[in-house]
Design an enzyme around this catalytic site. Sequence first.
Site, PDB file in Angstrom:
ATOM      1  N   GLU A 125      29.978  80.948  12.576  1.00 46.70           N
ATOM      2  CA  GLU A 125      30.754  80.192  11.566  1.00 46.70           C
ATOM      3  C   GLU A 125      31.784  79.293  12.243  1.00 46.70           C
ATOM      4  O   GLU A 125      32.930  79.150  11.787  1.00 46.70           O
ATOM      5  CB  GLU A 125      31.374  81.134  10.533  1.00 46.70           C
ATOM      6  CG  GLU A 125      30.261  81.902   9.814  1.00 46.70           C
ATOM      7  CD  GLU A 125      30.561  82.300   8.402  1.00 46.70           C
ATOM      8  OE1 GLU A 125      31.476  81.738   7.790  1.00 46.70           O
ATOM      9  OE2 GLU A 125      29.828  83.174   7.899  1.00 46.70           O
TER      10      GLU A 125
HETATM   11  C1  LIG Z   1      24.401  86.766  15.477  1.00 47.14           C
HETATM   12  C2  LIG Z   1      24.492  85.347  14.968  1.00 47.14           C
HETATM   13  C3  LIG Z   1      24.433  85.111  13.612  1.00 47.14           C
HETATM   14  C4  LIG Z   1      24.486  83.800  13.123  1.00 47.14           C
HETATM   15  N1  LIG Z   1      24.356  83.585  11.791  1.00 47.14           N
HETATM   16  C5  LIG Z   1      24.227  82.310  11.343  1.00 47.14           C
HETATM   17  C6  LIG Z   1      23.902  82.055   9.978  1.00 47.14           C
HETATM   18  O1  LIG Z   1      23.762  82.983   9.159  1.00 47.14           O
HETATM   19  N2  LIG Z   1      23.719  80.775   9.573  1.00 47.14           N
HETATM   20  C7  LIG Z   1      23.850  79.728  10.445  1.00 47.14           C
HETATM   21  O2  LIG Z   1      23.686  78.594  10.007  1.00 47.14           O
HETATM   22  N3  LIG Z   1      24.174  79.939  11.739  1.00 47.14           N
HETATM   23  C8  LIG Z   1      24.354  81.189  12.217  1.00 47.14           C
HETATM   24  N4  LIG Z   1      24.639  81.419  13.537  1.00 47.14           N
HETATM   25  C9  LIG Z   1      24.766  80.285  14.436  1.00 47.14           C
HETATM   26  C10 LIG Z   1      26.192  80.076  14.934  1.00 47.14           C
HETATM   27  O3  LIG Z   1      26.990  79.585  13.876  1.00 47.14           O
HETATM   28  C11 LIG Z   1      26.138  79.154  16.151  1.00 47.14           C
HETATM   29  O4  LIG Z   1      25.610  79.923  17.221  1.00 47.14           O
HETATM   30  C12 LIG Z   1      27.502  78.593  16.525  1.00 47.14           C
HETATM   31  O5  LIG Z   1      27.943  77.698  15.545  1.00 47.14           O
HETATM   32  C13 LIG Z   1      27.503  77.914  17.894  1.00 47.14           C
HETATM   33  O6  LIG Z   1      26.444  77.028  18.008  1.00 47.14           O
HETATM   34  P1  LIG Z   1      25.505  77.089  19.317  1.00 47.14           P
HETATM   35  O7  LIG Z   1      25.085  78.488  19.508  1.00 47.14           O
HETATM   36  O8  LIG Z   1      24.459  76.045  19.172  1.00 47.14           O
HETATM   37  O9  LIG Z   1      26.463  76.715  20.513  1.00 47.14           O
HETATM   38  P2  LIG Z   1      26.809  75.240  21.026  1.00 47.14           P
HETATM   39  O10 LIG Z   1      27.176  74.377  19.877  1.00 47.14           O
HETATM   40  O11 LIG Z   1      25.718  74.782  21.918  1.00 47.14           O
HETATM   41  O12 LIG Z   1      28.105  75.526  21.892  1.00 47.14           O
HETATM   42  C14 LIG Z   1      28.036  76.050  23.229  1.00 47.14           C
HETATM   43  C15 LIG Z   1      29.469  76.125  23.748  1.00 47.14           C
HETATM   44  O13 LIG Z   1      30.052  74.800  23.789  1.00 47.14           O
HETATM   45  C16 LIG Z   1      31.267  74.799  23.059  1.00 47.14           C
HETATM   46  N5  LIG Z   1      31.449  73.503  22.391  1.00 47.14           N
HETATM   47  C17 LIG Z   1      30.543  72.810  21.658  1.00 47.14           C
HETATM   48  N6  LIG Z   1      31.098  71.668  21.202  1.00 47.14           N
HETATM   49  C18 LIG Z   1      32.367  71.640  21.639  1.00 47.14           C
HETATM   50  C19 LIG Z   1      33.464  70.720  21.492  1.00 47.14           C
HETATM   51  N7  LIG Z   1      33.341  69.615  20.764  1.00 47.14           N
HETATM   52  N8  LIG Z   1      34.630  71.012  22.111  1.00 47.14           N
HETATM   53  C20 LIG Z   1      34.759  72.157  22.854  1.00 47.14           C
HETATM   54  N9  LIG Z   1      33.761  73.060  23.025  1.00 47.14           N
HETATM   55  C21 LIG Z   1      32.593  72.808  22.424  1.00 47.14           C
HETATM   56  C22 LIG Z   1      31.120  75.935  22.043  1.00 47.14           C
HETATM   57  O14 LIG Z   1      32.380  76.389  21.598  1.00 47.14           O
HETATM   58  C23 LIG Z   1      30.382  76.970  22.854  1.00 47.14           C
HETATM   59  O15 LIG Z   1      31.290  77.681  23.647  1.00 47.14           O
HETATM   60  C24 LIG Z   1      24.623  82.717  14.034  1.00 47.14           C
HETATM   61  C25 LIG Z   1      24.701  82.977  15.415  1.00 47.14           C
HETATM   62  C26 LIG Z   1      24.612  84.263  15.881  1.00 47.14           C
HETATM   63  C27 LIG Z   1      24.646  84.497  17.375  1.00 47.14           C
END
Ligand SMILES: Cc1cc2nc3c(=O)[nH]c(=O)nc-3n(C[C@H](O)[C@H](O)[C@H](O)COP(=O)(O)OP(=O)(O)OC[C@H]3O[C@@H](n4cnc5c(N)ncnc54)[C@H](O)[C@@H]3O)c2cc1C
Length: 380
Positions: free
Chosen positions: A363
């Site tokens: 989230e």
């Molecule tokens: C167990 C679990 C349940 C989940 N449930 C849901 C769900 O029900 N529905 C849903 O839609 N999603 C869900 N998610 C997805 C979750 O919301 C995303 O994993 C999360 O938003 C991060 O996206 P990403 O994994 O693609 O990481 P990325 O966006 O690739 O980020 C990787 C890293 O880069 C950092 N980063 C990225 N952009 C920036 C920036 N502009 N400035 C500084 N740092 C940055 C991030 O903070 C992170 O540390 C779930 C994830 C998990 C693991």
Amino acid sequence: MAVDRLLPTDEARDLIQLTRDVADKILTPIVDEHEKSETYPGGVFATLGQAGLLSLPYPEEWGGGGQPYEVYLQVLEEIAARWAAVAVAVSVHSLACHPLMTFGTDEQKQQWLPDMLGGTTIGAYSLSESQAGSDAAALACRAATTDDGYVVNGAKAWITHGGIADFYNLFARTGEGSRGISCFLVPKDTKGLTFGKPEEKMGLHAVPTTSAHYDDAFVPSERRIGTEGQGLQIAFSALDSGRLGIAAVAVGLAQAALDEAVAYAQERTAFGKKIIDHQGLGFLLADMAAAVDSARATYVDAARRRDAGLPYSRNASVAKLVATDAAMKVTTDAVQVLGGYGYTRDFRVERYMREAKITQIFEGTNQIQRLVISRSLAVK
Ligand SMILES: Cc1cc2nc3c(=O)[nH]c(=O)nc-3n(C[C@H](O)[C@H](O)[C@H](O)COP(=O)(O)OP(=O)(O)OC[C@H]3O[C@@H](n4cnc5c(N)ncnc54)[C@H](O)[C@@H]3O)c2cc1C
């Protein structure tokens, strides 16, 4: 030890007591077994629905509990203190009801909301994709217009309750750019919709997280929520509320870890006295208690702003950031308090620490919360 909560009404006090009774009866006895065997506790959601605990912050007119958000969140915290995976699923269900409640037409609400709020149908929220997490506007799943609806193709990722939930808030592309995304309410049995196998996660083992694959899946026009292109606005509006749910879950986890650490520190002796009587450890426990209390105050404050109809987006991000960082620190310190035993699966603090980690990620990661907060500081 039960948290001594300051609640706005007698009804809210009764509700907290009901939650404690139900959770102690149906969650505490089975949590360890399900988390170990990674099996889904289906009946739990039916019982929570029957107890009216799945729809607390929604209007009674539509089958909800009509409770202030500050009360709903404290109920969620009580559930999380027993079983974080169930609390996360309850929070995501509430998140999934938000688009229809807030942006749906009366006709759409009449058709689907009572079942959603009554807990007959459980919801999931599917915004993320494998290449679009933090940068949700980069999502690629596409809903192409046909005569009477949309044909969806693409894949969504990381869906909490994926493959089990009955309906899915789908955010898919109907045009270009951030204003080219629309929101749909897709039933599980839609032809062309399939789910991937559950992710092998660090924690929250009892509730599956899966991908969803849309292969020429037809979604009729009446299942679009809001106008075409309004999807991202709807997604972010729901997330403001959802982030408060995650903050409450994090506080529940931290409280449970603190309780376990305090109990252990009063039993365990070293150098001829209880370890809690060694000031170095007593102060560690004091810092943990201060972190839990202040995190709770932060989410309650944000919820009160929401209940008062005030802007609360920045406060929700602050609450999520503060509460989830507190949960990570407090659960890690709880493992420390238990020494070597804390590092084993014989004690729940090990699980709490694994579960706290995800609250800093989903989230909106805590980097994204800082982005929201810093942007709110810059705008005058
Ligand atoms: C167990 C679990 C349940 C989940 N449930 C849901 C769900 O029900 N529905 C849903 O839609 N999603 C869900 N998610 C997805 C979750 O919301 C995303 O994993 C999360 O938003 C991060 O996206 P990403 O994994 O693609 O990481 P990325 O966006 O690739 O980020 C990787 C890293 O880069 C950092 N980063 C990225 N952009 C920036 C920036 N502009 N400035 C500084 N740092 C940055 C991030 O903070 C992170 O540390 C779930 C994830 C998990 C693991």
